[in-house]
Design a protein around this motif. Structure first.
Motif, PDB file in Angstrom:
ATOM      1  N   PHE A   1      -7.012   4.853  -6.001  1.00  0.00           N
ATOM      2  CA  PHE A   1      -5.931   3.953  -6.412  1.00  0.00           C
ATOM      3  C   PHE A   1      -4.996   4.582  -7.446  1.00  0.00           C
ATOM      4  CE2 PHE A   1      -8.567   0.667  -4.430  1.00  0.00           C
ATOM      5  CZ  PHE A   1      -7.586  -0.010  -3.722  1.00  0.00           C
ATOM      6  N   PRO A   2      -5.490   5.133  -8.571  1.00  0.00           N
ATOM      7  CA  PRO A   2      -4.539   5.749  -9.515  1.00  0.00           C
ATOM      8  C   PRO A   2      -3.854   6.984  -8.938  1.00  0.00           C
ATOM      9  CG  PRO A   2      -6.809   6.117 -10.211  1.00  0.00           C
ATOM     10  CD  PRO A   2      -6.860   5.132  -9.104  1.00  0.00           C
TER      11      PRO A   2
ATOM     12  N   LEU B   1      -5.985  -1.207 -10.182  1.00  0.00           N
ATOM     13  CA  LEU B   1      -7.122  -0.591 -10.858  1.00  0.00           C
ATOM     14  C   LEU B   1      -7.954  -1.637 -11.588  1.00  0.00           C
ATOM     15  CD1 LEU B   1      -8.565   2.049 -11.421  1.00  0.00           C
ATOM     16  CD2 LEU B   1      -7.140   2.321 -13.467  1.00  0.00           C
TER      17      LEU B   1
ATOM     18  N   LEU C   1      -0.390   1.214 -11.246  1.00  0.00           N
ATOM     19  CA  LEU C   1      -1.736   1.662 -11.604  1.00  0.00           C
ATOM     20  C   LEU C   1      -2.607   0.514 -12.093  1.00  0.00           C
ATOM     21  CD1 LEU C   1      -3.837   3.863 -12.238  1.00  0.00           C
ATOM     22  CD2 LEU C   1      -2.714   4.158 -14.456  1.00  0.00           C
TER      23      LEU C   1
ATOM     24  N   THR D   1     -12.167   4.149  -6.374  1.00  0.00           N
ATOM     25  CA  THR D   1     -11.743   4.044  -7.767  1.00  0.00           C
ATOM     26  C   THR D   1     -10.815   5.197  -8.137  1.00  0.00           C
ATOM     27  OG1 THR D   1     -13.841   2.967  -8.312  1.00  0.00           O
ATOM     28  CG2 THR D   1     -12.553   3.838 -10.147  1.00  0.00           C
TER      29      THR D   1
ATOM     30  N   ALA E   1      -7.393  -3.583  -3.176  1.00  0.00           N
ATOM     31  CA  ALA E   1      -8.514  -3.591  -4.122  1.00  0.00           C
ATOM     32  C   ALA E   1      -9.287  -4.899  -4.009  1.00  0.00           C
ATOM     33  CB  ALA E   1      -7.995  -3.392  -5.540  1.00  0.00           C
TER      34      ALA E   1
END
Length: 650
Positions: free
Chosen positions: A523-524, A549, A545, A520, A623
């Protein structure tokens, strides 16, 4: 009993007796023999796509027929007959080796002939031109098909009996070790070929075909002479009488037994689920003969394809050494369970199987990421490879084991043959009507092809696991058997997996919390880093993002719900209550989670070498892998519900 007598008993297989050095020598010859057999029998699948690629006019259905259908037809017809015939054979060299030895000259001849098909095809086309006007490529394709028939007919002899040798000459305690030697030899030989020789497939094809044909003839003959079979129980009077019958009566007798064969093979849902599982798993890879064309479309030349397949093979060969460790874990964790968890792992691959529709990585990045993905899956693949045959042995009745394996082969071969032709027709349709400007783009469906079959495989694996559990599972399983008065056949060694400890499951859930928290945050952070490195504007960063996300947060939410429910259920078991769902097997769940996590990390890293929409889509699909992982773990927990387990704890 003394240790000496124990060791002597361990090193016996039927009438064969071994000292440890002699047994090691047999295992070495098994490794050498499989290295040569694998190189020879897999060479057409590697070399012919290169030759067929040069025939631009050749339809995809022709390619499928040559590469897949001919073998499927013969596998459906020749393999069962040779399997039964070798069971009944009694000769000076044994019952399996004579068939391998007899098939060696025609296989070697076919390999050599492959090297001259293009030359002969062009020449024959010119000879028959006054009577039949045909193009050289058509005549060459016809010749390749004829040689392929010769090759596959006798190749089925080898494939029908080669695995039976373990059971005939190796002490049972060392079956997993023999399988490790066997697969290391085959994987190493094909890997060395792919890495060092496949790059010359276009320029030195004839030399490669002739060299491997000669090597096959010499090497397999030496293997047959150096490996000895023991003495087998004599045939019964009934079997001897059946062998003396005239051919017409033999055929009538065989037809009379077909009804019984079918009735016994399909009389319980468990066996039907297993057949469907095997079919779906086979269909996942039935288009694998086109992998060379996909790799070429993604930017690899012949040298690059050979390097990628060769390095992957060497990685797999080195990983097969893990068999010596994982064979212990297979018995401890139960092979039936391991196979089911492997099917769940395949579900998590579904999102990234679609990635090539959105773009392409640089060839070197594609090559290196593919090799790293192979390395990450080593433990799981090793567990799967070791558990495959023991799973059959745990589920199928011993008194009819050969019959059930034959039925599996018959059904699988027929369905794969038909669906492969349909797949070739689909590629032809896409080339002619969809990807007209770039026909080779149609090969990008090959990875997506496996997605529906992976889901079907898991569905039938789920149903088979549940049915197996209702029949006793790990503790009291009895194989359904219509030929027994009780309707069941008692199985040996069904209690080989310790009960899952709730405390271990709770610890695994904490590891899962850290796992999902880490991704978590990744990813950003990675989206920001990627946009800064490529000097992308703020609006594009928000797209980098938000899309992945959003998917990741859905995965987190589902994980929290699943882990709360599993933790509540684990505490119920600690209090002596019955769980509402099944308890995940912590070690196997961690292996699946670690494998998926490592492969996702590699794919995230490869995003640095892509740009724009493909980079955004790649992160989103990564993701998606984690979202599908949570779903797979939930399905596995449901699958484990109500499966009887041994009373002892790990």
């Amino acid at each position: 009993m003394s240790s000496t007598s124990q060791n002597t008993e361990e090193l016996r297989c039927g009438s064969l007796k071994y000292t440890m050095p002699k047994l090691i020598m047999v295992l070495v010859w098994i490794m050498i023999g499989e290295a040569i057999v694998a190189l020879g029998t897999q060479l057409p699948n590697r070399m012919l796509p290169v030759q067929l690629q040069g025939m631009a006019e050749l339809p995809e259905t022709w390619k499928v027929f040559i590469l897949t259908t001919i073998g499927g037809i013969l596998n459906w017809t020749v393999c069962p007959y040779i399997s039964v015939a070798s069971d009944w054979h009694r000769g000076r060299l044994g019952r399996r080796i004579p068939y391998i030895l007899a098939s060696t000259p025609p296989i070697a001849l076919a390999l050599i002939l492959f090297g001259f098909t293009q030359r002969f095809g062009t020449q024959i086309a010119s000879w028959v031109a006054p009577f039949w006007e045909t193009s050289p490529w058509k005549m060459t394709a016809i010749l390749i098909g004829m040689v392929m028939f010769l090759f596959q007919f006798f190749n089925m002899w080898v494939n029908s009996v080669i695995y039976y040798i373990f059971n005939d000459i190796v002490p049972p305690k060392y079956h997993a070790t023999a399988l490790a030697f066997f697969r290391i030899g085959g994987t190493a030989a094909t890997s060395i070929f792919n890495l060092f020789f496949f790059r010359h497939a276009e320029t030195h094809a004839t030399a490669i075909w002739v060299s491997v044909g000669i090597l096959y003839a010499i090497g397999v003959t030496l293997f047959c002479l150096m490996v000895k079979e023991g003495e087998y129980p004599p045939l019964t009077e009934e079997q001897l009488a059946a062998q003396r019958l005239p051919l017409a009566q033999k055929l009538l007798q065989k037809f009379a037994g077909i009804k019984t064969f079918i009735k016994e093979s399909f009389h319980d849902r468990l066996y039907i689920y297993r057949y469907c599982l095997i079919i779906a798993s086979a269909l996942t890879y039935c288009m694998a003969s086109f992998s060379f064309f996909l790799q070429s479309e993604l930017g690899l030349d012949t040298k690059g394809v050979g390097s990628m397949d060769g390095i992957n093979g060497i990685v797999n060969a080195s990983g097969l050494v893990l068999v010596l460790v994982t064979s212990v874990l297979v018995n401890r964790w139960n092979p039936v369970r391991i196979g089911s968890y492997m099917l769940a792992f395949n579900l998590t691959l579904a999102p990234t199987c679609l990635r090539w529709f959105f773009g392409t990585l640089p060839p070197k990045v594609y090559l290196y990421s593919g090799v790293l993905n192979t390395a990450c899956a080593l433990v799981l693949v090793s567990l799967s490879s070791v558990s495959d045959m023991p799973t059959h042995m745990r589920i199928l009745p011993k008194s009819r084991f050969g019959s059930f394996c034959a039925m599996q082969a018959l059904i699988r071969s027929f369905v794969v043959m038909v669906v492969s032709l349909a797949g070739g027709a689909l590629l032809d349709f896409l080339k002619l009507h969809v990807f007209v400007d770039n026909p080779n783009y149609s090969y990008r469906i090959l990875e997506a092809w496996r997605v529906p079959w992976d889901y079907l495989a898991f569905l039938f694996g789920f149903l088979a696991f549940r049915r197996w559990g209702k029949l006793g599972g790990m503790t009291k399983y009895k194989a359904p058997a219509s030929w027994e008065p009780s309707g069941f056949e008692t199985m040996d060694d069904v209690d080989a997996s310790p009960r899952v400890k709730p405390a271990h499951l709770l610890r695994m859930l904490w590891v899962g919390d850290l796992f999902f928290l880490l991704f978590t945050l990744v990813f950003p952070a990675y989206a920001y880093y990627h946009c800064r490195c490529q000097n992308l504007e703020t609006g594009l960063y928000s797209r980098y993002l938000m899309q992945p996300l959003a998917v990741m947060l859905v995965a987190d939410a589902l994980w929290i719900l699943l882990r709360l429910y599993l933790a509540w259920d684990a505490r119920r078991v600690q209090k002596g209550q019955v769980p509402h769902t099944g308890l995940l097997h912590p070690p196997m769940a961690l292996v699946v989670m670690a494998t998926v996590g490592a492969q996702v990390a590699i794919r995230i890293g490869s995003v640095a070498y892509s740009a724009g929409g493909f980079a955004i889509t790649s992160l989103t699909l990564c993701a998606g892998n984690l979202l599908f992982l949570v779903i797979a773990l939930a399905l596995l927990s449901w699958m484990e519900h109500g499966i009887p387990q041994p009373e002892q704890e790990a």
